[in-house]
Design a protein around this motif. Structure first.
Motif, short mmCIF file in Angstrom:
data_model
loop_
_atom_site.label_atom_id
_atom_site.label_comp_id
_atom_site.label_asym_id
_atom_site.label_seq_id
_atom_site.Cartn_x
_atom_site.Cartn_y
_atom_site.Cartn_z
N PHE A 33 0.92 -1.06 -0.06
CA PHE A 33 0.04 0.07 -0.08
C PHE A 33 0.98 1.19 0.21
O PHE A 33 0.71 2.20 -0.68
CB PHE A 33 -0.87 -0.08 1.24
CG PHE A 33 -2.03 0.96 1.12
CD1 PHE A 33 -3.15 0.78 0.38
CD2 PHE A 33 -1.82 2.12 1.72
CE1 PHE A 33 -4.00 1.50 0.44
CE2 PHE A 33 -2.88 3.26 1.76
CZ PHE A 33 -4.10 3.16 1.04
N PHE A 60 0.48 3.78 -3.06
CA PHE A 60 -0.38 4.88 -2.64
C PHE A 60 0.19 6.08 -1.90
O PHE A 60 -0.07 7.28 -1.86
CB PHE A 60 -1.45 4.23 -1.88
CG PHE A 60 -2.47 3.60 -2.58
CD1 PHE A 60 -3.53 3.93 -3.34
CD2 PHE A 60 -2.22 2.04 -2.73
CE1 PHE A 60 -4.36 3.13 -4.06
CE2 PHE A 60 -3.30 1.26 -3.35
CZ PHE A 60 -4.15 1.76 -4.04
N TYR A 61 1.41 5.77 -1.25
CA TYR A 61 2.44 6.63 -0.64
C TYR A 61 3.52 7.35 -1.18
O TYR A 61 3.98 8.49 -1.39
CB TYR A 61 2.46 6.39 0.64
CG TYR A 61 1.37 6.75 1.78
CD1 TYR A 61 1.33 7.82 2.61
CD2 TYR A 61 0.39 5.85 1.94
CE1 TYR A 61 0.38 7.90 3.58
CE2 TYR A 61 -0.68 6.01 2.45
CZ TYR A 61 -0.80 7.09 3.52
OH TYR A 61 -1.83 7.20 4.37
N ASP A 96 -1.92 9.79 9.67
CA ASP A 96 -3.44 9.35 8.95
C ASP A 96 -3.74 8.24 9.62
O ASP A 96 -5.37 8.23 9.65
CB ASP A 96 -3.09 8.95 7.52
CG ASP A 96 -2.58 10.15 6.36
OD1 ASP A 96 -2.78 11.24 6.80
OD2 ASP A 96 -2.09 9.82 5.36
N THR A 100 -14.16 8.80 -0.38
CA THR A 100 -13.29 7.94 0.14
C THR A 100 -11.85 8.45 -0.07
O THR A 100 -11.52 8.81 -1.07
CB THR A 100 -13.19 6.47 -0.26
OG1 THR A 100 -14.47 5.98 -0.17
CG2 THR A 100 -12.20 5.38 0.20
N ARG A 101 -11.10 8.70 1.03
CA ARG A 101 -9.66 9.06 1.06
C ARG A 101 -8.70 7.99 1.10
O ARG A 101 -9.13 7.09 1.50
CB ARG A 101 -9.57 10.02 2.04
CG ARG A 101 -10.55 11.33 2.04
CD ARG A 101 -10.56 11.94 3.48
NE ARG A 101 -10.85 11.11 4.47
CZ ARG A 101 -11.04 11.42 5.72
NH1 ARG A 101 -10.68 12.77 6.23
NH2 ARG A 101 -11.49 10.78 6.72
N ARG A 102 -7.51 8.35 0.76
CA ARG A 102 -6.53 7.20 0.89
C ARG A 102 -6.22 6.87 2.42
O ARG A 102 -6.05 5.64 2.43
CB ARG A 102 -5.05 8.09 0.42
CG ARG A 102 -3.59 6.93 0.44
CD ARG A 102 -2.39 8.11 -0.14
NE ARG A 102 -2.17 9.23 0.85
CZ ARG A 102 -1.26 9.90 0.87
NH1 ARG A 102 -0.35 9.53 -0.16
NH2 ARG A 102 -1.11 10.73 1.74
N LYS A 103 -6.17 7.83 3.35
CA LYS A 103 -6.04 7.44 4.77
C LYS A 103 -7.19 6.45 5.08
O LYS A 103 -7.06 5.63 6.01
CB LYS A 103 -5.96 8.56 5.56
CG LYS A 103 -7.03 9.74 5.61
CD LYS A 103 -6.41 10.81 6.54
CE LYS A 103 -7.48 11.88 6.57
NZ LYS A 103 -7.11 12.88 7.44
N MET A 120 -8.61 4.02 3.28
CA MET A 120 -8.47 2.83 2.64
C MET A 120 -7.12 2.37 3.45
O MET A 120 -7.34 0.96 3.88
CB MET A 120 -7.89 3.04 1.22
CG MET A 120 -9.13 3.60 0.37
SD MET A 120 -8.62 3.71 -1.50
CE MET A 120 -8.43 1.91 -1.84
N LEU A 121 -6.17 3.14 3.82
CA LEU A 121 -5.08 2.73 4.73
C LEU A 121 -5.53 2.08 6.28
O LEU A 121 -5.33 0.94 6.68
CB LEU A 121 -4.17 3.75 5.03
CG LEU A 121 -2.89 3.48 6.16
CD1 LEU A 121 -2.28 2.34 5.53
CD2 LEU A 121 -2.38 4.64 6.13
#
Length: 494
Positions: free
Chosen positions: A305, A309-310, A321, A361-364, A366-367
């Motif tokens: 991930f 994504f980062y 996050d 929905t944000r990346r964080k 999903m993390l």
């Protein structure tokens, strides 16, 4: 001063650590390497790398010991458990088939009728990770290599031969082959017969903690180690990690969140009928067995991930996050099965999924959901263990314990106290305990652990509000899996 040299061989690095009898690190040397991952599922490594780096690491340690008036009294080894190296005359004749290699899955399908027989005899159903499956694959895919090899060794057995000239493996590794009888701790002729394998190609089985040989003149000349120094096989890495993290009693569970995830619980005796949801291995403590449940991928999922994504490994941003999302309702449903599901159901075809992703929905988000999905999956393993006796607490170690919010998430997901081990070298500490008991510095594992292992650096109590949130999240994940299982949408196609 008397000291002890521990060699710890992992999936991507080898370490040599000199300890005194109190567990104090006197000196440490390490080298890294990287297995080769290919699209066909193969994961291989040049076996000469293990030999060359072992010699290099030991040279560094012996030079330091000599220059600083330390005497190395014994050397002990712990290692990853299920990588295969065909050898002739003690020398590799083919690439190492690493434990993660999945090419052997197909060949096991023709033996599935024997799964329960293997479970009751060897402690596990036929398992692609294990040495037996890999040897079987070599026999059918590379018969010339199988015929030429006089021994089929794992990494520690290869290195023990380099040091001592003897072919040995201890029962902790034997219980990861599908070929050792888990009850009498000997090679089982019926299991070899089913797979059509030659038992004479296997090393001698010893107990963990036994002296399995002595440093030869040749190896002494290469490394500076004293000729005749005792060499002790402490046991497999996960068995040693459980001991080194402080999991000595039967009501504690050790969870190591490394490349793969491992849940381990001690038991004194095996049940009469073995449960197919559990892997039964011998412990690094010769008087115990362990119950084990494995995740096929764990911290490697977080690495995936981050990489995708980062972009950069900014762990401060990552932790911020996660903290921002902690305690919030999780709208997503997530399956963390990048290499398949192994807890409760062994399903190597299912892959990961994110469901209910919206424009907000944000990346964080999903993390956080991805990490929460890992921990609630681990909790299913704890539920299986509870049928084998009470669990009072969990001891955590490994890569996913480097974040306080993830540590708290684990306590919430397991709904019980979680203690983070103090040592980042729990595997080596477990091996040290084994050698110190063998050398008579301590009477038993319990006494050694009491004197060597530091108190947990941090303990976490479950947050009851988040416990319920994660239970609801897990229910949605379970529903997602049941709907994707067996469908083209849920399966990886080779």
């Amino acid at each position: 001063m008397n000291t002890y040299l521990i060699i710890d061989i992992g999936t991507s690095s080898i370490r040599g650590i000199i300890y005194d009898k109190t567990g104090k690190i006197i000196y440490k040397a390490s080298q890294t390497y990287k297995p080769k991952y290919l699209p066909d599922g193969s994961v291989t490594q040049d076996p000469q790398i293990f030999i060359d780096l072992l010699i290099q690491i030991i040279k560094q340690c012996t030079v330091f010991a000599r220059d600083n008036a330390y005497e190395i009294k014994a050397i002990s080894m712990t290692s990853q458990r299920s990588s295969l190296i065909p050898t002739k005359g003690g020398q590799p004749i083919a690439q190492t088939i690493m434990w993660q290699d999945t090419r052997v899955n197909k060949i096991l399908d023709q033996y599935r009728d024997y799964d329960d027989f293997f479970l009751q005899r060897s402690g596990s159903r036929l398992n692609a990770v294990y040495l037996g499956a890999k040897i079987c694959w070599v026999k059918y895919q590379s018969p010339e290599i199988y015929a030429e090899a006089d021994k089929m060794l794992n990494i520690p057995s290869l290195l023990l031969y380099q040091m001592t000239g003897t072919y040995t493996t201890d029962t902790t590794y034997g219980s990861r082959t599908n070929l050792m009888n888990i009850h009498d701790l000997t090679w089982d002729p019926d299991l070899f017969k089913i797979l059509g394998l030659d038992v004479n190609k296997m090393p001698e089985i010893t107990a963990p903690g036994d002296v399995c040989g002595y440093i030869t003149e040749e190896f002494s000349q290469k490394t500076g180690l004293k000729k005749g120094l005792p060499v002790i096989s402490a046991g497999g890495d996960q068995q040693c990690a459980a001991v080194g993290s402080g999991s000595i009693t039967n009501d504690e569970v050790s969870i190591n969140t490394g490349t793969g995830g491992y849940l381990i619980k001690n038991v004194d005796v095996l049940p009469k009928i073995l449960d197919g949801n559990i892997i039964y291995n011998t412990s690094a403590n010769p008087n115990k067995y362990i119950l084990e449940i494995d995740l096929l991928a764990c911290s490697s999922i977080l690495n995936w991930f981050i990489d995708n994504f980062y972009g950069e490994r900014d762990f401060d941003k990552l932790n911020q996050d996660l903290s921002d999302c902690y305690g919030q309702h999780i709208n997503l449903a997530v399956l963390p099965f990048h290499k398949g599901k192994s807890i409760g159901v062994y399903d190597t075809h299912i892959r990961a999924a994110f469901s209910n992703v919206g424009l907000s929905t944000r990346r964080k988000d999903m993390l956080y959901a991805l990490m929460a999905s890992l921990f609630v999956e681990i909790n299913k393993g704890l539920g299986i263990f509870k049928a084998n006796g009470p669990i009072s607490s969990v001891i955590i170690s490994g890569g996913l314990t480097n974040s306080t919010v993830m540590d708290q998430m684990q306590a919430d997901a397991y709904n019980m106290p979680v203690h983070k081990t103090a040592s980042v070298e729990s595997t080596a500490i477990g091996a040290l305990i084994s050698v110190l008991v063998q050398q008579g510095e301590y009477a038993n594992f319990h006494d050694a652990a009491q004197n060597i292992i530091d108190d947990p650096v941090q303990s976490y109590e479950p947050n009851l509000d988040n416990v319920q949130c994660l239970l609801d999240f897990d229910a949605r994940n379970t529903n997602l899996y049941s709907n994707l299982q067996g469908t083209a949408s849920g399966y990886y196609k080779e």
